[in-house]
Design an enzyme around this catalytic site. Sequence first.
Site, mmCIF file in Angstrom:
data_model
loop_
_atom_site.group_PDB
_atom_site.id
_atom_site.type_symbol
_atom_site.label_atom_id
_atom_site.label_comp_id
_atom_site.label_asym_id
_atom_site.label_seq_id
_atom_site.Cartn_x
_atom_site.Cartn_y
_atom_site.Cartn_z
ATOM 1 N N HIS A 1 33.704 -15.917 -11.122
ATOM 2 C CA HIS A 1 33.894 -14.560 -10.913
ATOM 3 C C HIS A 1 33.298 -13.747 -9.951
ATOM 4 C CE1 HIS A 1 35.337 -15.601 -15.000
ATOM 5 N NE2 HIS A 1 35.641 -14.350 -15.299
ATOM 6 N N SER B 1 35.660 -18.909 -20.026
ATOM 7 C CA SER B 1 36.158 -18.213 -18.617
ATOM 8 C C SER B 1 35.715 -18.969 -17.666
ATOM 9 C CB SER B 1 35.269 -16.798 -18.934
ATOM 10 O OG SER B 1 33.916 -16.821 -18.989
ATOM 11 N N ARG C 1 39.095 -20.522 -10.608
ATOM 12 C CA ARG C 1 38.351 -21.292 -11.688
ATOM 13 C C ARG C 1 39.053 -22.403 -12.526
ATOM 14 N NH1 ARG C 1 38.919 -17.539 -16.373
ATOM 15 N NH2 ARG C 1 40.068 -16.023 -15.526
ATOM 16 N N ASP D 1 35.310 -4.895 -14.560
ATOM 17 C CA ASP D 1 33.915 -4.884 -14.844
ATOM 18 C C ASP D 1 32.805 -4.256 -13.914
ATOM 19 O OD1 ASP D 1 34.365 -6.110 -17.418
ATOM 20 O OD2 ASP D 1 33.975 -8.350 -16.438
ATOM 21 N N PHE E 1 24.971 -13.678 -12.437
ATOM 22 C CA PHE E 1 23.858 -14.183 -12.814
ATOM 23 C C PHE E 1 23.341 -15.478 -12.345
ATOM 24 C CE2 PHE E 1 27.011 -12.776 -16.427
ATOM 25 C CZ PHE E 1 26.736 -11.097 -15.861
ATOM 26 N N ARG F 1 37.673 -14.839 -10.418
ATOM 27 C CA ARG F 1 38.238 -14.755 -11.861
ATOM 28 C C ARG F 1 39.697 -14.475 -11.744
ATOM 29 N NH1 ARG F 1 40.220 -10.452 -13.782
ATOM 30 N NH2 ARG F 1 40.801 -10.360 -16.002
ATOM 31 N N GLU G 1 20.119 -17.964 -17.845
ATOM 32 C CA GLU G 1 20.676 -18.836 -16.438
ATOM 33 C C GLU G 1 19.466 -19.614 -15.875
ATOM 34 O OE1 GLU G 1 21.011 -15.455 -16.942
ATOM 35 O OE2 GLU G 1 23.147 -15.688 -17.813
#
Lengths: 337, 291
Positions: free
Chosen positions: A119, A47, A20, A127, A93, A177, A68
Site C-alpha cells: 500500500h 490485504s 501485492r 485512506d 507503518f 494496493r 510493527e
Amino acid sequence: MSEYFLDPNVLTAPLLEPIRFGFGRGLLAAGEADERVVALCADLVESTRMHLFRDRFPDRFVEVGIAEQNMVTVAAGMAHAGKIPFTSSYAAFSPGRNWEQIKTTAALNRQPVIVIGSHAGINVGYDGATHQMLEDITLMRVMPGMRVIAPADSLEAEKATMALAADPAPSYLRLARDKTPIISTPESPFEIGPAYVLVEGHDVSLIATGTMTYHALVAAELLAGQGVSAEVVHVPTIKPLDEDAILASVGKTGRAITIEEAQTIGGLGGAICELTAGAHPAPVLRLGIQDRYGETGDPAQLLKKFQLTGPQIAEATAEWLQRSPAAHRSPTHTDAE
Amino acid sequence: MSDDVMTDEAVRAFARTDDEAELRKIAQVIRRDIVRMVATAGSGHPGGALGMAELLTVLYFNGMRHDPRDPGWPDRDVFFLSNGHTAPVLYATLARAGYFPVAELGTLRQLGSRLQGHPERGTLPGVESTSGPLGSGLSQAAGYAHVLRNIDQVRHRFVYTMMGDGELDEGNVWEAAMFAGKYRLGNLIGFIDRNNIQIDGATEDVMPLTDLRAKWESFDWHVLEIDGNNVRAVADAIGLSKAVSWAPTMIIAQTVPGKGVPFMEYDHRWHGMAPSPAQAEQALCALGGVA
C-alpha cells in the site's frame, strides 16, 4: 541487453491486477521451494496477501498483532535462528514506524529480514495522507546494506519475491494496493539489480520505477507521435542501482526524467541525480511527489492531481525538452542521423 | 594504563563451574576488567555493567550451553544483550570465557577495535546481536525462541536476554512481552537488571515502573524476583526457569549499580561516565585488584 518481453497489449488493453497479489503468489512459491521461508504479519494478512502462505504453512506463519517494531525484531531473531523471514504491513507503518529497528536489528545486524511495504504511494487513495507512504524509497535506500525493490506489476512482484527468498539479505520490497496495469509477461526476466530498457530512444531517458513504469511507456508512445524519441528505462531495483545501464542511457540521450510514485527528494530521482552529477552531469527532471503529503481521493484522480498520468508525463517531457538542452552525449552514442 | 594491565589475572579461560566461590571470583575479575576497560577508553557505561557481573558470570560459566571454541555451535544456547550500552560486561565475560584474548579488552571503543562502543554482530566472536537502541533484544530473543520451540521443535536449547529496567520505558518491550506470552515461549528466559537508575535519575522518577511482577504476570509470564548480585540466587533462578516449559520466565534481578565500587554504587551519574585514572585506581583497590 536482454529482451524484456513487454505485454503486447500494454498500451491498448492492459490487464489490471494489484502488485501485492504477485507478492502473495511469490511468497507461497518461495515457501514451497525453501522450508526456511517464514512469514510475519501485523494484522493485515489478507490485504498484504499473506493468507496464501498462512493457509498453506500455518506453522511457519507468525501473527504479531499491530506491532510493527516487534514484527521486524522478532523476524531478526528468527533470521538468526536460520530462517528467511518476510514481514508484511503497510509501508506507512513498516518501514514508516520501525525504521530504527530495521536498521539496527536487520541491516546493521546482518540478518536477512525482508520487509514488505504494501500500500505504498498515493494509489492507496481514500485512506489519505497518513496511509499514503511516499517517503519509503528515500528512507530505505539511505540504509547501508539494504536492497530496495519496487516492481512494476504483479508478475514482476511475484518474481522479485522468489528472487529475494533465493538470495536472502536485508531487503525492502515496495508494493501497491490499487489495481495497476500488467506490463510484463511470464517470460519477462527479473533479477535483483538490473535496470531494463523497455523502449529504446535517443532524445530523453524516461527512468521510472514501480507503478510509474507503465505511465512512462504511455508517455513514450505519445511522445513518439510528436516526433520525440524517448527511451524508457525501468528500474525495479533502486538499490543497488544499475549504474552502468543508467549511465549508458543518459550518455546516449543526454537528458533524463525520473518518474516515481514517491517523494522525489532522495527517491529514485535523488538516486539518479546523485549518480549523474558525479559520472555524467546531465539535466534531470524529477517527477513524483514534490515535497508534500498526499490526500484523500480516488486513486485515478489523485494520479492526475499529482500529474503522474502518461499524457501528463508526455506533456511535461515535451515542455521540458524545449528548455533543457541535452548534456554532452557519449561518443559511442552520438546521433547517427 | 597499558593493555597488559588487563592481564593481571592468570590469562586463561575460566571453565564452567558449579562452585559458588569460583563464580564470585570470576564476577570480581570481570568487574575489574570493566573498570580498566572504561577507564582506558575514557568513555562508556560502568554503572550497569558492574551491577550485572554476577548475572553474566552465572550465565556463561554455569547456566548456558555454549562453547567458546565454537561460537557458532548450532546446538548452543543463545544470549541477546538488549541493553547494549553495558557492552563492557559482555566483552569481559566473553573474553574470560575464552571467546577472544583478554588483552583485546584494552581496545574498547578504539578505532579499528572489534570491541565497538555498542556490540555489533559479525566482528567479535560470541556477540549474538547488534544492540544499543533499547527495547529490541527481547523480541529478537522471542523470535529465536519461537523458531526453536514452535517451528523446529528443538526442546533442549534455551534463549536468554538481558534488559535494563529503564529500558522497559520502550514500547517495543511490551509488544515482545505480549508476543512471548501468546506463543508460550517456555524456552525464553529474560532478565531485567533492576538497578533503579537510568540516565536522568531514578527509574521511579523518570517513568515509574511500579509493580513489575504484576505487569509481567499479566502478560502470562512466569516471574522470579532475586538478588542479582548473589550467584547462588542467579543459578537457582536459571535452573527453575528452565523447568518452566509452559511460559516464558522473567527474572527480575535486583542489582546494585556500580556494585563493588563504593563511590559508584547507587549513583545514577555513573551510568555513562568513565572514571579518571585516579578514580580507576581507587575502584580497583575496592575490587581487590592491583591498581
